[in-house]
Design an enzyme around this catalytic site. Structure first.
Site, PDB file in Angstrom:
ATOM      1  N   ILE A  18       0.828  -1.221   0.000  1.00 25.62           N
ATOM      2  CA  ILE A  18       0.000   0.000   0.000  1.00 25.62           C
ATOM      3  C   ILE A  18       0.860   1.268   0.000  1.00 25.62           C
ATOM      4  O   ILE A  18       0.432   2.308  -0.503  1.00 25.62           O
ATOM      5  CB  ILE A  18      -0.988  -0.020   1.196  1.00 25.62           C
ATOM      6  CG1 ILE A  18      -2.176   0.915   0.943  1.00 25.62           C
ATOM      7  CG2 ILE A  18      -0.299   0.325   2.516  1.00 25.62           C
ATOM      8  CD1 ILE A  18      -3.342   0.701   1.894  1.00 25.62           C
ATOM      9  N   GLY A  39       3.517  -4.530  11.114  1.00 24.68           N
ATOM     10  CA  GLY A  39       2.594  -4.702   9.985  1.00 24.68           C
ATOM     11  C   GLY A  39       2.572  -3.511   9.050  1.00 24.68           C
ATOM     12  O   GLY A  39       3.593  -2.857   8.814  1.00 24.68           O
ATOM     13  N   VAL A  40       1.390  -3.213   8.567  1.00 26.83           N
ATOM     14  CA  VAL A  40       1.254  -2.143   7.586  1.00 26.83           C
ATOM     15  C   VAL A  40       1.552  -0.782   8.241  1.00 26.83           C
ATOM     16  O   VAL A  40       2.075   0.132   7.583  1.00 26.83           O
ATOM     17  CB  VAL A  40      -0.148  -2.190   6.922  1.00 26.83           C
ATOM     18  CG1 VAL A  40      -1.261  -1.803   7.877  1.00 26.83           C
ATOM     19  CG2 VAL A  40      -0.192  -1.339   5.679  1.00 26.83           C
ATOM     20  N   ASP A  41       1.274  -0.653   9.518  1.00 30.85           N
ATOM     21  CA  ASP A  41       1.566   0.580  10.267  1.00 30.85           C
ATOM     22  C   ASP A  41       3.070   0.883  10.210  1.00 30.85           C
ATOM     23  O   ASP A  41       3.486   2.015   9.890  1.00 30.85           O
ATOM     24  CB  ASP A  41       1.101   0.374  11.721  1.00 30.85           C
ATOM     25  CG  ASP A  41       0.974   1.663  12.506  1.00 30.85           C
ATOM     26  OD1 ASP A  41       1.160   2.741  11.919  1.00 30.85           O
ATOM     27  OD2 ASP A  41       0.689   1.578  13.721  1.00 30.85           O
ATOM     28  N   THR A 126      -7.048  -7.595  10.341  1.00 27.81           N
ATOM     29  CA  THR A 126      -6.906  -9.037  10.039  1.00 27.81           C
ATOM     30  C   THR A 126      -5.497  -9.577  10.263  1.00 27.81           C
ATOM     31  O   THR A 126      -5.240 -10.756  10.058  1.00 27.81           O
ATOM     32  CB  THR A 126      -7.308  -9.354   8.579  1.00 27.81           C
ATOM     33  OG1 THR A 126      -6.363  -8.727   7.704  1.00 27.81           O
ATOM     34  CG2 THR A 126      -8.715  -8.893   8.276  1.00 27.81           C
ATOM     35  N   GLY A 127      -4.568  -8.703  10.693  1.00 24.66           N
ATOM     36  CA  GLY A 127      -3.207  -9.168  10.974  1.00 24.66           C
ATOM     37  C   GLY A 127      -3.055  -9.428  12.457  1.00 24.66           C
ATOM     38  O   GLY A 127      -3.663 -10.346  13.013  1.00 24.66           O
ATOM     39  N   TYR A 129      -4.348  -8.036  14.905  1.00 23.54           N
ATOM     40  CA  TYR A 129      -5.598  -7.947  15.667  1.00 23.54           C
ATOM     41  C   TYR A 129      -6.514  -9.156  15.474  1.00 23.54           C
ATOM     42  O   TYR A 129      -7.533  -9.265  16.166  1.00 23.54           O
ATOM     43  CB  TYR A 129      -6.331  -6.637  15.358  1.00 23.54           C
ATOM     44  CG  TYR A 129      -5.762  -5.424  16.073  1.00 23.54           C
ATOM     45  CD1 TYR A 129      -4.662  -5.524  16.932  1.00 23.54           C
ATOM     46  CD2 TYR A 129      -6.314  -4.163  15.903  1.00 23.54           C
ATOM     47  CE1 TYR A 129      -4.139  -4.411  17.580  1.00 23.54           C
ATOM     48  CE2 TYR A 129      -5.799  -3.039  16.563  1.00 23.54           C
ATOM     49  CZ  TYR A 129      -4.707  -3.173  17.396  1.00 23.54           C
ATOM     50  OH  TYR A 129      -4.198  -2.064  18.040  1.00 23.54           O
TER      51      TYR A 129
HETATM   52  N1  AR6 Z   1       0.751  -3.101   2.305  1.00 22.46           N
HETATM   53  C1  AR6 Z   1      -0.498  -3.622   2.385  1.00 22.46           C
HETATM   54  N2  AR6 Z   1      -0.890  -4.465   3.377  1.00 22.46           N
HETATM   55  C2  AR6 Z   1       0.029  -4.793   4.313  1.00 22.46           C
HETATM   56  C3  AR6 Z   1       1.353  -4.289   4.311  1.00 22.46           C
HETATM   57  C4  AR6 Z   1       1.706  -3.401   3.248  1.00 22.46           C
HETATM   58  N3  AR6 Z   1       2.934  -2.856   3.148  1.00 22.46           N
HETATM   59  N4  AR6 Z   1       2.018  -4.809   5.377  1.00 22.46           N
HETATM   60  C5  AR6 Z   1       1.154  -5.618   6.030  1.00 22.46           C
HETATM   61  N5  AR6 Z   1      -0.051  -5.622   5.392  1.00 22.46           N
HETATM   62  P1  AR6 Z   1      -1.721  -5.478  10.590  1.00 22.46           P
HETATM   63  P2  AR6 Z   1      -4.066  -4.998  12.317  1.00 22.46           P
HETATM   64  C6  AR6 Z   1      -1.304  -6.331   5.721  1.00 22.46           C
HETATM   65  O1  AR6 Z   1      -1.203  -6.476  11.566  1.00 22.46           O
HETATM   66  O2  AR6 Z   1      -4.454  -6.414  12.330  1.00 22.46           O
HETATM   67  C7  AR6 Z   1       0.227  -2.789  14.191  1.00 22.46           C
HETATM   68  O3  AR6 Z   1       1.301  -3.064  15.017  1.00 22.46           O
HETATM   69  C8  AR6 Z   1      -1.211  -7.574   6.575  1.00 22.46           C
HETATM   70  O4  AR6 Z   1      -0.782  -8.676   5.794  1.00 22.46           O
HETATM   71  O5  AR6 Z   1      -0.780  -4.506   9.999  1.00 22.46           O
HETATM   72  O6  AR6 Z   1      -5.161  -3.959  12.095  1.00 22.46           O
HETATM   73  C9  AR6 Z   1      -0.532  -1.535  14.617  1.00 22.46           C
HETATM   74  O7  AR6 Z   1       0.306  -0.599  15.220  1.00 22.46           O
HETATM   75  C10 AR6 Z   1      -2.660  -7.718   7.036  1.00 22.46           C
HETATM   76  O8  AR6 Z   1      -3.425  -8.353   6.021  1.00 22.46           O
HETATM   77  O9  AR6 Z   1      -2.935  -4.593  11.232  1.00 22.46           O
HETATM   78  C11 AR6 Z   1      -1.553  -2.060  15.564  1.00 22.46           C
HETATM   79  O10 AR6 Z   1      -1.037  -2.169  16.870  1.00 22.46           O
HETATM   80  C12 AR6 Z   1      -3.142  -6.260   7.131  1.00 22.46           C
HETATM   81  O11 AR6 Z   1      -2.127  -5.469   6.496  1.00 22.46           O
HETATM   82  C13 AR6 Z   1      -1.866  -3.429  15.032  1.00 22.46           C
HETATM   83  O12 AR6 Z   1      -0.730  -3.840  14.299  1.00 22.46           O
HETATM   84  C14 AR6 Z   1      -3.381  -5.741   8.532  1.00 22.46           C
HETATM   85  O13 AR6 Z   1      -2.439  -6.316   9.440  1.00 22.46           O
HETATM   86  C15 AR6 Z   1      -3.048  -3.395  14.083  1.00 22.46           C
HETATM   87  O14 AR6 Z   1      -3.364  -4.702  13.698  1.00 22.46           O
END
Ligand code: AR6
Length: 179
Positions: A18, A39-41, A126-127, A129
């Site tokens: 993203i 993750g994405v954050d 979905t990651g 969380y």
């Molecule tokens: N581009 C697109 N999607 C991505 C990328 C990317 N570069 N990297 C990961 N994903 P998550 P949550 C996907 O865990 O479940 C963080 O530490 C990943 O494969 O990032 O909402 C925050 O600070 C998954 O499908 O977010 C919060 O504390 C999706 O992004 C917590 O995690 C979401 O996974 C939020 O958890």
């Protein structure tokens, strides 16, 4: 890739990083403290430039679950980052569905206020969380279709990080669009 047209809006499901998308806004799957994380954050903070994005987030403070806050995109191709806080999955009886829908809805509302016409969402919650993917995908698809009805958006992207996730989100988008 799945693509659905709704009025003036194209909705699509992509497999992509993203942080690489050149759109008006990308949405972050943030935490309440807006402090960055994994993750994405983590990827968004790195690509935007950690110091500047963290500083902007610090000025905002925090964001309740089910809501969102907006900052500039700094070093990203996207003009804005919308930091949406999805719920942690517990057992489905703690209001998780409504909170996830709220995170999407609030993001769309902020986007409209900032004249965003093109926007991408990751698979919020979905990651780390742990929200079940099919269930999260149905909510994402429903809220995106509802936002498309408002005719403010040219393009809404559900950006998945694997082809497996893109299949799940693509199926949900087709199902919700047809129902
Ligand atoms: N581009 C697109 N999607 C991505 C990328 C990317 N570069 N990297 C990961 N994903 P998550 P949550 C996907 O865990 O479940 C963080 O530490 C990943 O494969 O990032 O909402 C925050 O600070 C998954 O499908 O977010 C919060 O504390 C999706 O992004 C917590 O995690 C979401 O996974 C939020 O958890």
């Amino acid at each position: 890739m799945t693509r659905v047209a709704r009025g003036e809006t194209i909705l699509e499901v992509l497999t992509a990083d993203i942080t690489k998308l050149t759109l008006d806004a990308i949405v972050n799957a943030a935490n309440q403290g807006l402090k960055g994380g994994g993750g994405v954050d983590g990827a968004i903070h790195r690509a935007a430039g950690k110091a500047r994005l963290q500083d902007a987030c610090r000025q905002i403070g925090s964001c309740p679950t089910g809501e969102a806050r907006i900052t500039p995109g700094f070093g990203l191709p996207a003009r804005f980052v919308i930091h949406a806080v999805g719920p942690r999955w517990k057992d489905g009886s703690k209001g998780e569905d409504g909170l996830l829908a709220g995170a999407y809805r609030h993001s769309f509302r902020l986007a409209v206020e900032h004249e965003v016409r093109t926007i991408a969402f990751p698979a919020i919650s979905t990651g780390v969380y742990g929200f079940p993917k099919e269930r999260a995908a149905a909510i994402a698809a429903r809220e995106s279709l509802a936002a498309a009805e408002g005719e403010a958006f040219a393009r809404i992207v559900l950006c998945c990080f694997s082809d497996g996730d893109a299949l799940v989100y693509g199926k949900a988008l087709e199902q919700e669009a047809g129902s």
